[in-house]
Design a protein around this motif. Structure first.
Motif: not given
Length: 66
Positions: A41-46
């Motif tokens: 989820r953190a990777r998806e939101r950058g």
């Protein structure tokens, strides 16, 4: 004093520039699965800081599986 240039590059003075591969969650562990999901989820939101935090927590948690 040797002022002659070296024909090769010198080894790095510090830690490697590239991080180690991301930790892999242990199959069947709910804690590992949640940390991996949070990282995704953190990777998806950058949010690369949170991705790094999840990697650290996942590496530390995996020590309990040995």
């Amino acid at each position: 004093m040797n002022s002659k240039p070296t024909p090769f590059s010198t080894p790095p003075a510090g830690p490697p520039l590239w991080p180690s591969p991301p930790p892999v969650p242990v199959e069947g562990c709910a804690d590992c699965a949640e940390l991996a999901a949070s990282r995704g989820r953190a990777r998806e939101r950058g949010d690369l800081s949170a991705v790094s935090d999840c990697d650290v927590l996942l590496r530390r948690h995996r020590d309990g599986h040995r």
